[in-house]
Write a protein that holds these residues in place. Structure first.
Motif, PDB file in Angstrom:
ATOM      1  N   GLU A 291      22.606   6.134   4.887  1.00  0.00           N
ATOM      2  CA  GLU A 291      23.018   7.097   3.873  1.00  0.00           C
ATOM      3  C   GLU A 291      21.955   8.144   3.587  1.00  0.00           C
ATOM      4  N   SER A 292      22.386   9.389   3.431  1.00  0.00           N
ATOM      5  CA  SER A 292      21.556  10.455   2.864  1.00  0.00           C
ATOM      6  C   SER A 292      22.163  10.774   1.507  1.00  0.00           C
ATOM      7  N   ARG A 293      21.317  10.815   0.468  1.00  0.00           N
ATOM      8  CA  ARG A 293      21.881  10.925  -0.870  1.00  0.00           C
ATOM      9  C   ARG A 293      21.013  11.799  -1.773  1.00  0.00           C
ATOM     10  N   ALA A 294      21.673  12.541  -2.673  1.00  0.00           N
ATOM     11  CA  ALA A 294      20.989  13.370  -3.659  1.00  0.00           C
ATOM     12  C   ALA A 294      21.004  12.656  -5.006  1.00  0.00           C
ATOM     13  N   TRP A 295      19.904  12.802  -5.755  1.00  0.00           N
ATOM     14  CA  TRP A 295      19.773  12.188  -7.074  1.00  0.00           C
ATOM     15  C   TRP A 295      19.263  13.237  -8.052  1.00  0.00           C
ATOM     16  N   THR A 296      19.785  13.222  -9.267  1.00  0.00           N
ATOM     17  CA  THR A 296      19.374  14.184 -10.285  1.00  0.00           C
ATOM     18  C   THR A 296      18.521  13.503 -11.344  1.00  0.00           C
ATOM     19  N   VAL A 297      17.354  14.089 -11.637  1.00  0.00           N
ATOM     20  CA  VAL A 297      16.465  13.589 -12.695  1.00  0.00           C
ATOM     21  C   VAL A 297      15.892  14.780 -13.445  1.00  0.00           C
ATOM     22  N   ARG A 298      15.287  14.525 -14.594  1.00  0.00           N
ATOM     23  CA  ARG A 298      14.643  15.586 -15.353  1.00  0.00           C
ATOM     24  C   ARG A 298      13.278  15.914 -14.744  1.00  0.00           C
ATOM     25  N   ALA A 299      12.906  17.175 -14.787  1.00  0.00           N
ATOM     26  CA  ALA A 299      11.574  17.577 -14.348  1.00  0.00           C
ATOM     27  C   ALA A 299      10.547  16.799 -15.157  1.00  0.00           C
ATOM     28  N   GLY A 300       9.491  16.337 -14.494  1.00  0.00           N
ATOM     29  CA  GLY A 300       8.475  15.527 -15.160  1.00  0.00           C
ATOM     30  C   GLY A 300       8.679  14.046 -14.979  1.00  0.00           C
ATOM     31  N   THR A 301       9.751  13.652 -14.289  1.00  0.00           N
ATOM     32  CA  THR A 301      10.025  12.237 -14.034  1.00  0.00           C
ATOM     33  C   THR A 301       9.000  11.670 -13.060  1.00  0.00           C
ATOM     34  N   THR A 302       8.460  10.502 -13.368  1.00  0.00           N
ATOM     35  CA  THR A 302       7.502   9.856 -12.466  1.00  0.00           C
ATOM     36  C   THR A 302       8.241   9.114 -11.361  1.00  0.00           C
ATOM     37  N   ALA A 303       7.503   8.754 -10.315  1.00  0.00           N
ATOM     38  CA  ALA A 303       8.099   8.058  -9.178  1.00  0.00           C
ATOM     39  C   ALA A 303       8.798   6.756  -9.593  1.00  0.00           C
ATOM     40  N   PRO A 304       8.172   5.883 -10.412  1.00  0.00           N
ATOM     41  CA  PRO A 304       8.876   4.661 -10.824  1.00  0.00           C
ATOM     42  C   PRO A 304      10.158   4.957 -11.599  1.00  0.00           C
ATOM     43  N   GLN A 305      10.121   5.966 -12.473  1.00  0.00           N
ATOM     44  CA  GLN A 305      11.318   6.330 -13.234  1.00  0.00           C
ATOM     45  C   GLN A 305      12.417   6.845 -12.320  1.00  0.00           C
ATOM     46  N   ALA A 306      12.038   7.631 -11.329  1.00  0.00           N
ATOM     47  CA  ALA A 306      13.021   8.133 -10.370  1.00  0.00           C
ATOM     48  C   ALA A 306      13.643   6.976  -9.601  1.00  0.00           C
ATOM     49  N   GLY A 307      12.811   6.001  -9.217  1.00  0.00           N
ATOM     50  CA  GLY A 307      13.337   4.825  -8.539  1.00  0.00           C
ATOM     51  C   GLY A 307      14.314   4.067  -9.417  1.00  0.00           C
ATOM     52  N   GLY A 308      14.037   4.057 -10.726  1.00  0.00           N
ATOM     53  CA  GLY A 308      14.909   3.372 -11.661  1.00  0.00           C
ATOM     54  C   GLY A 308      16.292   3.972 -11.753  1.00  0.00           C
ATOM     55  N   THR A 309      16.449   5.250 -11.395  1.00  0.00           N
ATOM     56  CA  THR A 309      17.783   5.851 -11.391  1.00  0.00           C
ATOM     57  C   THR A 309      18.636   5.295 -10.258  1.00  0.00           C
ATOM     58  N   ILE A 310      17.979   4.750  -9.232  1.00  0.00           N
ATOM     59  CA  ILE A 310      18.690   4.135  -8.109  1.00  0.00           C
ATOM     60  C   ILE A 310      19.008   2.677  -8.426  1.00  0.00           C
ATOM     61  N   HIS A 311      17.986   1.950  -8.871  1.00  0.00           N
ATOM     62  CA  HIS A 311      18.164   0.539  -9.257  1.00  0.00           C
ATOM     63  C   HIS A 311      16.991   0.140 -10.141  1.00  0.00           C
ATOM     64  N   SER A 312      17.251  -0.642 -11.155  1.00  0.00           N
ATOM     65  CA  SER A 312      16.197  -1.046 -12.087  1.00  0.00           C
ATOM     66  C   SER A 312      15.067  -1.794 -11.386  1.00  0.00           C
ATOM     67  N   ASP A 313      15.374  -2.514 -10.290  1.00  0.00           N
ATOM     68  CA  ASP A 313      14.341  -3.238  -9.536  1.00  0.00           C
ATOM     69  C   ASP A 313      13.308  -2.284  -8.946  1.00  0.00           C
ATOM     70  N   PHE A 314      13.749  -1.064  -8.588  1.00  0.00           N
ATOM     71  CA  PHE A 314      12.835  -0.091  -7.994  1.00  0.00           C
ATOM     72  C   PHE A 314      11.744   0.296  -8.990  1.00  0.00           C
ATOM     73  N   GLU A 315      12.109   0.379 -10.249  1.00  0.00           N
ATOM     74  CA  GLU A 315      11.134   0.731 -11.281  1.00  0.00           C
ATOM     75  C   GLU A 315      10.321  -0.491 -11.694  1.00  0.00           C
ATOM     76  N   ARG A 316      11.001  -1.612 -11.868  1.00  0.00           N
ATOM     77  CA  ARG A 316      10.329  -2.830 -12.347  1.00  0.00           C
ATOM     78  C   ARG A 316       9.300  -3.335 -11.338  1.00  0.00           C
ATOM     79  N   GLY A 317       9.648  -3.267 -10.047  1.00  0.00           N
ATOM     80  CA  GLY A 317       8.744  -3.787  -9.021  1.00  0.00           C
ATOM     81  C   GLY A 317       8.086  -2.703  -8.184  1.00  0.00           C
ATOM     82  N   PHE A 318       7.960  -1.507  -8.743  1.00  0.00           N
ATOM     83  CA  PHE A 318       7.444  -0.354  -7.998  1.00  0.00           C
ATOM     84  C   PHE A 318       6.060  -0.629  -7.399  1.00  0.00           C
ATOM     85  N   ILE A 319       5.918  -0.325  -6.109  1.00  0.00           N
ATOM     86  CA  ILE A 319       4.623  -0.415  -5.426  1.00  0.00           C
ATOM     87  C   ILE A 319       4.113   0.991  -5.103  1.00  0.00           C
ATOM     88  N   ARG A 320       4.935   1.754  -4.389  1.00  0.00           N
ATOM     89  CA  ARG A 320       4.551   3.127  -4.064  1.00  0.00           C
ATOM     90  C   ARG A 320       5.798   3.901  -3.635  1.00  0.00           C
TER      91      ARG A 320
END
Length: 365
Positions: A291-320
């Motif tokens: 899949e190629s997919r677009a995601w919308t977030v607010r400017a200033g969003t950090t990488a873990p927060q952006a991951g959280g828009t996909i799945h909460s595990d991405f933010e909770r267990g963020f490595i890089r």
């Protein structure tokens, strides 16, 4: 999903524009209050960058981001007190992220103006007043209830009272809540009341075909001056009649037609871009074999927060976050080549996501 509520007086082209934007076929006859129940349409956010990523990566599917438009009945003077279709339809747009205020900026006798003559500055003031009065009623009613709790020493109630009293001041003076600055904590409290005049507003000037491509006429100039004077919202000029014609064409024919009119893109694209700018939104992408997919977030969003828009595990267990900008990716031609050339950056939890980043999230839970 970004949600935009469409408001305006009857017969200014709201439903015609909604039809064109969403191809939903909402009624748009030439008489007041044609729209009775709210029309809701969800449309794909066009983004050629996603198309190119999908093409270069060769993903099985492509998933864009979406925007939802909600078209409610035309408002009239006294709507906040039940005139016309009254307050009941304002409730249908209290949950939207932004308000698109459609204003008639073209002359002509084919479509009857509810007030007899065309004056977008006056029309704007009428609708703004009704939204303000509706919010005033909500704030006053809530304050009456919560002040009793605040007097008993309840901390949360005291916090709520402070924010509500701050919102009450402009409303009582006939001004929108957005005219007063709130800090992040206050905005969080305010969000729960879903006040319409606290939302960002995008003014949509509905012009005649003869006013294209720049949409400039005396009505638009007067409206722009009124908006600039009050420092409120953005302005986009569209022709709902042309947008309706574009909706009937296939993509190739649509581009030819736009070119003949001297337009680079449709009103839909311009409205979406303006809404994104108004709300401070950006788009990042994920891409892979499936899949190629677009995601919308607010400017200033950090990488873990952006991951959280996909799945909460991405933010909770963020490595890089492994990322590359779209332009560099397109120049290189593939993610594999970009990785081999060392162009994929490894970003940590403090990284602020940039518009058009292509990101692979590494996480562990």
């Amino acid at each position: 999903m970004l949600k935009v509520g469409i408001v305006g007086l009857p017969n200014v082209g709201k439903s015609s524009l909604f039809n064109a934007l969403t191809a939903q076929g909402a009624p748009s006859e030439n008489y007041p209050f044609c729209t009775v129940e709210p029309n809701v349409g969800t449309v794909e956010v066009p983004d050629p960058r996603l198309d190119r990523i999908h093409e270069l990566v060769g993903s099985r599917t492509k998933v864009p981001t979406f925007i939802q438009f909600v078209d409610i009945a035309g408002l009239v003077k006294g709507a906040s007190e039940g005139e016309g279709l009254g307050n009941r339809f304002l409730a249908n747009i209290r949950e939207v992220d932004a308000v698109a205020h459609v204003l008639r900026c073209f002359e002509g006798t084919d479509v009857t103006h509810v007030l007899g003559d065309v004056d977008p500055v006056r029309d704007r003031e009428i609708v703004e007043t009704e939204l303000t009065l509706s919010d005033l009623e909500i704030v006053e009613n809530r304050l009456e209830r919560v002040r009793k709790k605040a007097k008993s020493g309840e901390k949360e109630a005291q916090r709520e009272v402070r924010v509500l009293e701050k919102a009450l001041e402009p409303l009582a003076e006939g001004r929108p809540v957005r005219s007063v600055p709130f800090d992040d904590d206050e905005r969080q409290v305010l969000k729960g009341f879903q006040l319409l005049t606290a939302k960002p507003v995008l003014y949509v000037a509905n012009v005649a075909e003869s006013d294209l491509p720049d949409g400039d006429n005396a009505h638009v100039r007067a409206l722009r001056e009124a908006i600039e004077h009050e420092g409120a919202g953005g302005l986009v000029c569209v022709c709902s009649a042309i947008e309706a014609e574009l909706a009937e064409l296939d993509p190739d024919e649509r581009q030819v037609f736009l070119g003949e009119l001297g337009l680079a893109e449709s009103g839909l694209k311009r409205m979406i871009r303006a809404a994104y700018d108004l709300l401070g939104l950006i788009t990042f992408f994920t891409a892979g074999e499936n899949e190629s997919r677009a995601w919308t977030v607010r400017a200033g969003t950090t990488a873990p927060q952006a991951g959280g828009t996909i799945h909460s595990d991405f933010e909770r267990g963020f490595i890089r976050a492994e990322t590359i900008g779209f332009e560099e990716f397109e120049r290189i031609g593939s993610l594999k080549a970009a990785r081999e050339q060392g162009r994929i950056r490894s970003e940590g939890k403090d990284y602020v996501v940039q518009d058009a980043d292509i990101i692979l999230f590494r996480f562990n839970v």
